[in-house]
Design a protein around this motif. Sequence first.
Motif, PDB file in Angstrom:
ATOM      1  N   PHE A 105       0.873  -1.297   0.030  1.00 48.35           N
ATOM      2  CA  PHE A 105       0.006  -0.097   0.062  1.00 48.35           C
ATOM      3  C   PHE A 105       0.815   1.218   0.054  1.00 48.35           C
ATOM      4  N   GLY A 106       0.347   2.350  -0.723  1.00 44.82           N
ATOM      5  CA  GLY A 106       1.286   3.614  -0.587  1.00 44.82           C
ATOM      6  C   GLY A 106       0.781   4.421  -1.700  1.00 44.82           C
ATOM      7  N   ASP A 107       1.355   5.685  -1.574  1.00 47.46           N
ATOM      8  CA  ASP A 107       1.126   6.727  -2.879  1.00 47.46           C
ATOM      9  C   ASP A 107       2.161   7.353  -2.764  1.00 47.46           C
ATOM     10  N   GLU A 108       2.256   8.423  -3.944  1.00 51.33           N
ATOM     11  CA  GLU A 108       3.418   9.151  -4.186  1.00 51.33           C
ATOM     12  C   GLU A 108       3.697  10.205  -3.182  1.00 51.33           C
ATOM     13  N   ASN A 109       2.882  10.449  -2.482  1.00 48.84           N
ATOM     14  CA  ASN A 109       3.338  11.743  -1.568  1.00 48.84           C
ATOM     15  C   ASN A 109       3.518  11.005  -0.036  1.00 48.84           C
ATOM     16  N   GLN A 110       3.119   9.829   0.151  1.00 46.25           N
ATOM     17  CA  GLN A 110       3.528   9.372   1.571  1.00 46.25           C
ATOM     18  C   GLN A 110       4.827   9.160   1.782  1.00 46.25           C
ATOM     19  N   LYS A 111       5.348   9.351   2.921  1.00 46.33           N
ATOM     20  CA  LYS A 111       6.879   8.960   3.304  1.00 46.33           C
ATOM     21  C   LYS A 111       7.145   7.487   3.436  1.00 46.33           C
ATOM     22  N   TYR A 112       5.971   6.942   4.020  1.00 46.58           N
ATOM     23  CA  TYR A 112       6.267   5.409   4.050  1.00 46.58           C
ATOM     24  C   TYR A 112       4.985   4.651   3.168  1.00 46.58           C
ATOM     25  N   TRP A 113       5.439   3.697   2.941  1.00 49.35           N
ATOM     26  CA  TRP A 113       4.467   2.605   2.301  1.00 49.35           C
ATOM     27  C   TRP A 113       4.296   1.442   3.211  1.00 49.35           C
ATOM     28  N   THR A 114       3.397   0.718   3.089  1.00 48.42           N
ATOM     29  CA  THR A 114       2.915  -0.420   4.019  1.00 48.42           C
ATOM     30  C   THR A 114       3.073  -1.833   3.172  1.00 48.42           C
ATOM     31  N   GLN A 115       3.715  -2.926   3.893  1.00 44.59           N
ATOM     32  CA  GLN A 115       3.631  -4.158   3.363  1.00 44.59           C
ATOM     33  C   GLN A 115       2.874  -5.002   4.468  1.00 44.59           C
ATOM     34  N   VAL A 116       1.931  -5.559   3.908  1.00 48.05           N
ATOM     35  CA  VAL A 116       1.049  -6.539   4.839  1.00 48.05           C
ATOM     36  C   VAL A 116       1.095  -7.955   4.397  1.00 48.05           C
ATOM     37  N   ILE A 117       1.546  -8.711   5.251  1.00 53.58           N
ATOM     38  CA  ILE A 117       1.591 -10.121   5.011  1.00 53.58           C
ATOM     39  C   ILE A 117       0.693 -10.767   6.137  1.00 53.58           C
ATOM     40  N   PHE A 118      -0.613 -11.249   5.656  1.00 49.59           N
ATOM     41  CA  PHE A 118      -1.371 -11.855   6.694  1.00 49.59           C
ATOM     42  C   PHE A 118      -1.854 -10.677   7.677  1.00 49.59           C
ATOM     43  N   LYS A 119      -1.535 -10.850   8.909  1.00 48.64           N
ATOM     44  CA  LYS A 119      -1.825  -9.819   9.784  1.00 48.64           C
ATOM     45  C   LYS A 119      -0.630  -9.046  10.299  1.00 48.64           C
ATOM     46  N   VAL A 153      10.713   1.656 -10.446  1.00 50.34           N
ATOM     47  CA  VAL A 153      10.507   0.807  -9.043  1.00 50.34           C
ATOM     48  C   VAL A 153      10.294  -0.673  -9.398  1.00 50.34           C
ATOM     49  N   ALA A 154      10.841  -1.459  -9.202  1.00 48.96           N
ATOM     50  CA  ALA A 154      10.607  -2.867  -9.614  1.00 48.96           C
ATOM     51  C   ALA A 154      10.172  -3.858  -8.382  1.00 48.96           C
ATOM     52  N   PHE A 155       9.291  -4.395  -8.166  1.00 45.95           N
ATOM     53  CA  PHE A 155       8.800  -5.228  -7.108  1.00 45.95           C
ATOM     54  C   PHE A 155       8.871  -6.679  -7.542  1.00 45.95           C
ATOM     55  N   SER A 156       8.915  -7.501  -6.565  1.00 44.36           N
ATOM     56  CA  SER A 156       8.960  -8.850  -6.979  1.00 44.36           C
ATOM     57  C   SER A 156       7.661  -9.219  -7.194  1.00 44.36           C
ATOM     58  N   PRO A 157       7.572 -10.292  -8.301  1.00 47.04           N
ATOM     59  CA  PRO A 157       5.901 -10.814  -8.564  1.00 47.04           C
ATOM     60  C   PRO A 157       5.106 -11.381  -7.464  1.00 47.04           C
ATOM     61  N   ARG A 158       5.793 -11.710  -6.230  1.00 40.92           N
ATOM     62  CA  ARG A 158       5.043 -12.193  -5.224  1.00 40.92           C
ATOM     63  C   ARG A 158       4.387 -10.924  -4.444  1.00 40.92           C
ATOM     64  N   ALA A 159       4.560  -9.914  -4.898  1.00 36.56           N
ATOM     65  CA  ALA A 159       3.890  -8.627  -4.136  1.00 36.56           C
ATOM     66  C   ALA A 159       2.815  -8.462  -5.099  1.00 36.56           C
ATOM     67  N   THR A 160       1.838  -8.057  -4.149  1.00 34.24           N
ATOM     68  CA  THR A 160       0.394  -7.666  -4.845  1.00 34.24           C
ATOM     69  C   THR A 160       0.221  -6.045  -4.412  1.00 34.24           C
ATOM     70  N   PHE A 161      -0.009  -5.371  -5.602  1.00 38.45           N
ATOM     71  CA  PHE A 161      -0.142  -3.958  -5.663  1.00 38.45           C
ATOM     72  C   PHE A 161      -1.654  -3.488  -4.848  1.00 38.45           C
ATOM     73  N   LYS A 162      -1.708  -2.679  -3.923  1.00 35.31           N
ATOM     74  CA  LYS A 162      -3.188  -2.210  -3.498  1.00 35.31           C
ATOM     75  C   LYS A 162      -2.825  -0.684  -3.474  1.00 35.31           C
ATOM     76  N   PHE A 163      -2.409  -0.069  -4.808  1.00 38.11           N
ATOM     77  CA  PHE A 163      -2.440   1.298  -5.006  1.00 38.11           C
ATOM     78  C   PHE A 163      -3.893   1.758  -5.597  1.00 38.11           C
ATOM     79  N   LYS A 164      -4.319   2.993  -4.877  1.00 33.11           N
ATOM     80  CA  LYS A 164      -5.541   3.550  -5.163  1.00 33.11           C
ATOM     81  C   LYS A 164      -5.286   4.414  -6.497  1.00 33.11           C
ATOM     82  N   GLY A 165      -4.238   5.054  -6.860  1.00 31.30           N
ATOM     83  CA  GLY A 165      -4.082   5.614  -8.175  1.00 31.30           C
ATOM     84  C   GLY A 165      -2.714   5.336  -8.717  1.00 31.30           C
ATOM     85  N   GLY A 166      -2.496   6.089  -9.846  1.00 31.45           N
ATOM     86  CA  GLY A 166      -1.325   5.754 -10.492  1.00 31.45           C
ATOM     87  C   GLY A 166      -0.076   6.759  -9.993  1.00 31.45           C
ATOM     88  N   PHE A 167       0.904   6.690 -10.714  1.00 32.03           N
ATOM     89  CA  PHE A 167       2.309   7.493 -10.342  1.00 32.03           C
ATOM     90  C   PHE A 167       2.799   8.466 -11.407  1.00 32.03           C
TER      91      PHE A 167
END
Length: 277
Positions: A105-119, A153-167
């Motif tokens: 999770f994250g957007d262009e203007n957030q200082k930190y993004w969030t990675q969620v694995i289960f809880k 910015v290239a993520f592993s294919p194991r990551a699932t993007f939950k972005f609300k908009g583009g960059f």
Amino acid sequence: MKINLFIILFAILLLPFFLLISPLIIPIVLVFLVLFLKINYATIKGAAGERHVNRILNQLNSNYKVYHDLYVPNKRGGTTQIDHVVTSPFGVFVIETKNYDGWIFGDENQKYWTQVIFKRKEKLFNPIWQNYGHMKALKHYIGEDFEFIHSIVAFSPRATFKFKGGFKSARVIQYPQLVKVIMEWNIYKIGHAELQQINRALDRLILTDKKEKRELKRQHVQAIKIDRQMMAKKEIENIEQNVCPKCGGALSLRKGKYGAFYGCSNYPKCRYTKRVS
């Protein structure tokens, strides 16, 4: 990284020998291996991701030249480590790799993004901001006026993007998309002589001496620690003076769902916040 893998393989190969001498040694060795992997997991995982991206980028044709793991001099007199740089007549591509699993999770203007694995939730510094710093260092090195530079910015294919908009300032993709995305830029922008000059400058950053590279990496890590300490100190000083450390605006004390925090008066242009400890 290679030293860490050598230690692990060496320990595994010695297991049969330890079993013959004393079965009691096996649990000790296994505990050592588990602790070693736990301490070095992030480094090993990151290096594995970079090697995977190396193989993908090497599929590019002869119009492209690929550089890996460069330490680029920056304005502060230190270095900036860049995972991958690709040069071509169509532009220069600065690539930051993130070998992450889970939901992102994250957007262009957030200082930190969030990675969620289960809880479980983990913070990661905004990789677009991180790569912007890499691009600034590269432009400082090859020429401040150079404009045909692109952030990926290239993520592993194991990551699932939950972005609300583009960059707007970067492409955020997964490893398998890299070659296709880079080749979307197909208009010639850089002349042969200028491209050769850029490549010669980057060639000078390639270190073949392993000892020299380890020392440079050690200095780089030490400089990062000092920078973080100074930034934390400056942030505290700014907050004490009610000054936003991000944009210089005025800070005000506010109350939110999770308690009191300092917020910038320039919101929403500046989204700096700091919890009251």
